[in-house]
Write an enzyme that holds these catalytic residues in place. Sequence first.
Site, PDB file in Angstrom:
ATOM      1  N   PHE A  43       7.401  -2.509  -5.594  1.00 45.90           N
ATOM      2  CA  PHE A  43       7.032  -3.246  -4.389  1.00 45.90           C
ATOM      3  C   PHE A  43       6.653  -2.278  -3.277  1.00 45.90           C
ATOM      4  CE2 PHE A  43       8.151  -5.672  -0.456  1.00 45.90           C
ATOM      5  CZ  PHE A  43       7.197  -6.674  -0.609  1.00 45.90           C
ATOM      6  N   TYR A  96       5.406  -1.844   0.686  1.00 45.22           N
ATOM      7  CA  TYR A  96       5.427  -2.552   1.967  1.00 45.22           C
ATOM      8  C   TYR A  96       4.901  -1.700   3.116  1.00 45.22           C
ATOM      9  CZ  TYR A  96       9.697   0.228   2.112  1.00 45.22           C
ATOM     10  OH  TYR A  96      10.586   1.265   2.042  1.00 45.22           O
ATOM     11  N   GLY A  97       4.742  -0.388   2.887  1.00 45.21           N
ATOM     12  CA  GLY A  97       4.285   0.528   3.936  1.00 45.21           C
ATOM     13  C   GLY A  97       3.251   1.490   3.383  1.00 45.21           C
ATOM     14  N   SER A  98       3.572   2.775   3.421  1.00 44.75           N
ATOM     15  CA  SER A  98       2.592   3.789   3.022  1.00 44.75           C
ATOM     16  C   SER A  98       2.207   3.705   1.547  1.00 44.75           C
ATOM     17  CB  SER A  98       3.121   5.193   3.335  1.00 44.75           C
ATOM     18  OG  SER A  98       4.298   5.475   2.605  1.00 44.75           O
ATOM     19  N   GLU A 146       9.657  10.097  -1.994  1.00 49.24           N
ATOM     20  CA  GLU A 146      10.429   9.190  -1.152  1.00 49.24           C
ATOM     21  C   GLU A 146      11.829   9.688  -0.816  1.00 49.24           C
ATOM     22  OE1 GLU A 146       9.281   6.355   0.235  1.00 49.24           O
ATOM     23  OE2 GLU A 146       7.315   6.815  -0.595  1.00 49.24           O
TER      24      GLU A 146
END
Length: 230
Positions: A52, A54-56, A129
């Site tokens: 999933f 949601y940002g970068s 990450e």
Amino acid sequence: MQLTAQMVARVHRKLEDPGPVPGLAYHADADYAAAVDAILAATPKGEDIWLFAYGSLIWKPEVDHTEQRLGIARGWHRSFCLRLTRWRGTIDQPGLMMALDRGGQCKGVGYRLQGTTAELQLNKLFRREMTTKPPSNMPRWITVEIEGQSVRTLGFVANRKGPGYTGRLSLEAVAERLSRACGHWGSGAEYLYNTVVHLEERGIRDRNLWRLQRLVAAQIDADTVDPTSP
């Protein structure tokens, strides 16, 4: 959209990577391998998995995927709740990064990763990450609704016990940091701009991010106004 590429360029500064921050513990190869193994242990060997974004990860996924679909993570929301002193911030002027935090819901993009290469893809992704121990941004399985079906999906969520977790900040406080912070990867304003633009391209309008981009634009204007102008 008030925040533009030209405004983002005003915040950008060319900086060198300062390297590891003294006093922090960093993940080693064995740590990444163990983290990947722990995630894959809950999945039948060779089975495709969903990630999933949601940002970068939406505009810079850096993982090979066979398809992408819109999805909704219920019980989670985007939040600029992770403090950065490297990458898109410095020790003197910390930045902020998004993570999934508890509550609400989040519309994003689900990527299907081929099961036969999942270990390789996740090892690469985890290195991007997660850097320090304990991680501020943790991989875990969450439920995402994809085309009306509940799908077990890998997401990165905020570690509320991690040293980088800021808790909930006001949009004004977030805007102040994003409008000024910059690191060797770029600025917080650039991070926000790219996220909003790519969400909009997919028909996703996050109300908080939409308001935040207006606040960041206004702050950049205020910070760069010519003091000699009438």
